[in-house]
Design an enzyme around this catalytic site. Structure first.
Site, PDB file in Angstrom:
ATOM      1  N   ASP A 208       0.875  -0.896  -0.044  1.00 16.16           N
ATOM      2  CA  ASP A 208      -0.161   0.073  -0.419  1.00 16.16           C
ATOM      3  C   ASP A 208       0.740   1.560  -0.158  1.00 16.16           C
ATOM      4  O   ASP A 208       2.028   0.897   0.406  1.00 16.16           O
ATOM      5  CB  ASP A 208      -0.862  -0.083   1.043  1.00 16.16           C
ATOM      6  CG  ASP A 208      -0.003  -0.708   2.308  1.00 16.16           C
ATOM      7  OD1 ASP A 208       0.849  -0.625   2.244  1.00 16.16           O
ATOM      8  OD2 ASP A 208      -1.683  -1.450   2.992  1.00 16.16           O
TER       9      ASP A 208
ATOM     10  N   ASN B 282      -7.150  -3.505  14.677  1.00 15.79           N
ATOM     11  CA  ASN B 282      -8.667  -3.315  13.868  1.00 15.79           C
ATOM     12  C   ASN B 282      -8.539  -4.465  13.118  1.00 15.79           C
ATOM     13  O   ASN B 282      -9.832  -4.792  12.619  1.00 15.79           O
ATOM     14  CB  ASN B 282      -9.393  -2.146  13.642  1.00 15.79           C
ATOM     15  CG  ASN B 282      -8.604  -1.763  12.036  1.00 15.79           C
ATOM     16  OD1 ASN B 282      -8.127  -2.797  11.092  1.00 15.79           O
ATOM     17  ND2 ASN B 282      -9.099  -0.726  11.522  1.00 15.79           N
TER      18      ASN B 282
ATOM     19  N   HIS C  79      -7.167  -5.042   9.873  1.00 13.42           N
ATOM     20  CA  HIS C  79      -6.879  -4.865   9.407  1.00 13.42           C
ATOM     21  C   HIS C  79      -5.458  -5.272   8.636  1.00 13.42           C
ATOM     22  O   HIS C  79      -4.793  -5.817   8.815  1.00 13.42           O
ATOM     23  CB  HIS C  79      -6.879  -2.953   7.915  1.00 13.42           C
ATOM     24  CG  HIS C  79      -5.324  -2.118   8.983  1.00 13.42           C
ATOM     25  ND1 HIS C  79      -5.617  -1.568   9.345  1.00 13.42           N
ATOM     26  CD2 HIS C  79      -4.380  -2.710   9.005  1.00 13.42           C
ATOM     27  CE1 HIS C  79      -4.044  -1.077   9.553  1.00 13.42           C
ATOM     28  NE2 HIS C  79      -3.291  -1.736   9.222  1.00 13.42           N
TER      29      HIS C  79
ATOM     30  N   GLU D 132      -9.611  -2.457   5.849  1.00 15.02           N
ATOM     31  CA  GLU D 132     -10.094  -1.957   6.782  1.00 15.02           C
ATOM     32  C   GLU D 132     -11.478  -2.769   6.806  1.00 15.02           C
ATOM     33  O   GLU D 132     -11.976  -3.524   5.890  1.00 15.02           O
ATOM     34  CB  GLU D 132     -10.704  -0.553   6.671  1.00 15.02           C
ATOM     35  CG  GLU D 132      -9.546   0.722   6.265  1.00 15.02           C
ATOM     36  CD  GLU D 132      -8.509   0.725   7.839  1.00 15.02           C
ATOM     37  OE1 GLU D 132      -8.035  -0.218   8.796  1.00 15.02           O
ATOM     38  OE2 GLU D 132      -8.350   1.739   7.995  1.00 15.02           O
TER      39      GLU D 132
HETATM   40  C1  F6R Z   1       1.355  -1.015   5.969  1.00 12.09           C
HETATM   41  C2  F6R Z   1       0.151  -2.395   6.400  1.00 12.09           C
HETATM   42  C3  F6R Z   1      -0.530  -2.366   6.934  1.00 12.09           C
HETATM   43  C4  F6R Z   1       0.158  -2.379   8.757  1.00 12.09           C
HETATM   44  C5  F6R Z   1      -0.433  -2.391   9.964  1.00 12.09           C
HETATM   45  C6  F6R Z   1       0.323  -2.995  11.114  1.00 12.09           C
HETATM   46  O1  F6R Z   1       1.875  -1.800   4.650  1.00 12.09           O
HETATM   47  O2  F6R Z   1      -0.250  -2.728   5.235  1.00 12.09           O
HETATM   48  O3  F6R Z   1      -1.245  -3.516   7.336  1.00 12.09           O
HETATM   49  O4  F6R Z   1       0.854  -3.392   8.345  1.00 12.09           O
HETATM   50  O5  F6R Z   1      -1.135  -1.351  10.233  1.00 12.09           O
HETATM   51  O6  F6R Z   1       1.678  -1.960  11.718  1.00 12.09           O
HETATM   52  P1  F6R Z   1       2.580  -2.053  12.111  1.00 12.09           P
HETATM   53  O7  F6R Z   1       2.930  -3.295  12.017  1.00 12.09           O
HETATM   54  O8  F6R Z   1       2.809  -0.153  12.367  1.00 12.09           O
HETATM   55  O9  F6R Z   1       1.892  -1.774  13.742  1.00 12.09           O
END
Ligand code: F6R
Length: 249
Positions: A67, A136, A138, A143
């Site tokens: 992303d 959450n 995702h 989401e």
């Molecule tokens: C990032 C992504 C998100 C993160 C998730 C966890 O490219 O796709 O899904 O993997 O938000 O983020 P952290 O590792 O910062 O807790």
């Protein structure tokens, strides 16, 4: 799902790096799906160290990142382009032309998303997908909600994601509210998935992952349908309430 419990974040990061090195050793032109966020940083560091010791060669590897924020320019320090360069790409011998990240400045978003999916297809598909997990549930920026998307698309970030990611910005109002993300279908088409779960704040969502129910309100729960998922969890996020075959790593 295979569940590997690691004693701490460092052990988890080294094990994930080793799985990636094994993948590249077996198939030098592997296609990797990569993530940003704080969780994979240790993995990227371990991979850089392995590269510096001559243990892995990235010259034929292709990468598709999950992303990118929207709108954002590539050289904005908060962009995922910048993140990947800083934490990984600039330290290894990967061909930058083979590093794909959605364009956070695309004028024609639909076209950008379609071309992204086509590029994944043209590459032969993702061999190994690295995933983090949002508090959450995702994955990528898919989401929670009534509907999930199959393909790459523009999405609005949930308030909880904006709050979680505010730690990377000077103030919460600076966090972008939209992102281009690979869809659930693109993730599920990966041949292998490594899901990284680290830290106390992921303990609740980790438990939900094994509740044996599927819900678009917990996008990560859909990974239970995939045939080759390994969950790498550290002690802080692990819960002994989870009933699953666990290997202690
Ligand atoms: C990032 C992504 C998100 C993160 C998730 C966890 O490219 O796709 O899904 O993997 O938000 O983020 P952290 O590792 O910062 O807790």
């Amino acid at each position: 799902m295979k569940n590997i419990r690691c004693k701490d974040y460092e052990t988890l990061s080294k094990k994930v790096a080793n799985s990636i090195i094994k993948q590249i050793t077996l198939k030098p032109n592997s296609v990797l799906g990569l993530a940003t966020g704080s969780t994979p940083i240790g993995t990227y560091q371990a991979l850089i160290e392995a590269y510096q010791k001559g243990k892995v060669d990235f010259s034929q590897v292709t990468v598709f990142n999950l992303d990118e924020y929207y709108p954002i320019s590539k050289d904005n320090p908060q962009s995922y382009h910048h993140f990947m360069m800083q934490h990984f790409f600039q330290h290894i011998n990967i061909n930058k032309d083979n590093c794909y990240i959605p364009n956070g400045q695309a004028k024609n978003i639909e076209k950008e998303c379609r071309l992204y999916d086509e590029a994944i297809k043209q590459s032969g598909g993702i061999d190994l997908q690295l995933l983090g997990i949002g508090t959450n549930g995702h994955i990528g920026f898919n989401e929670p909600g009534r509907l999930l998307h199959m393909n790459t698309h523009l999405t609005s970030l949930k308030a909880s994601t904006i709050e979680d990611n505010a730690r990377f910005f000077d103030k919460i109002d600076s966090v972008p509210t939209k992102a281009i993300t690979m869809g659930i279908g693109s993730i599920m088409k990966a041949k292998k998935i490594l899901l990284l779960v680290s830290g106390q704040k992921k303990a609740d969502i980790y438990k939900k992952l094994f509740e044996k129910q599927l819900s678009t309100d917990i996008p990560v729960s859909l990974l239970q349908l995939h045939l080759d998922v390994t969950v790498m969890v550290d002690q802080e996020a692990y819960s002994s309430e989870v009933i699953s075959d666990t290997i202690v790593g």
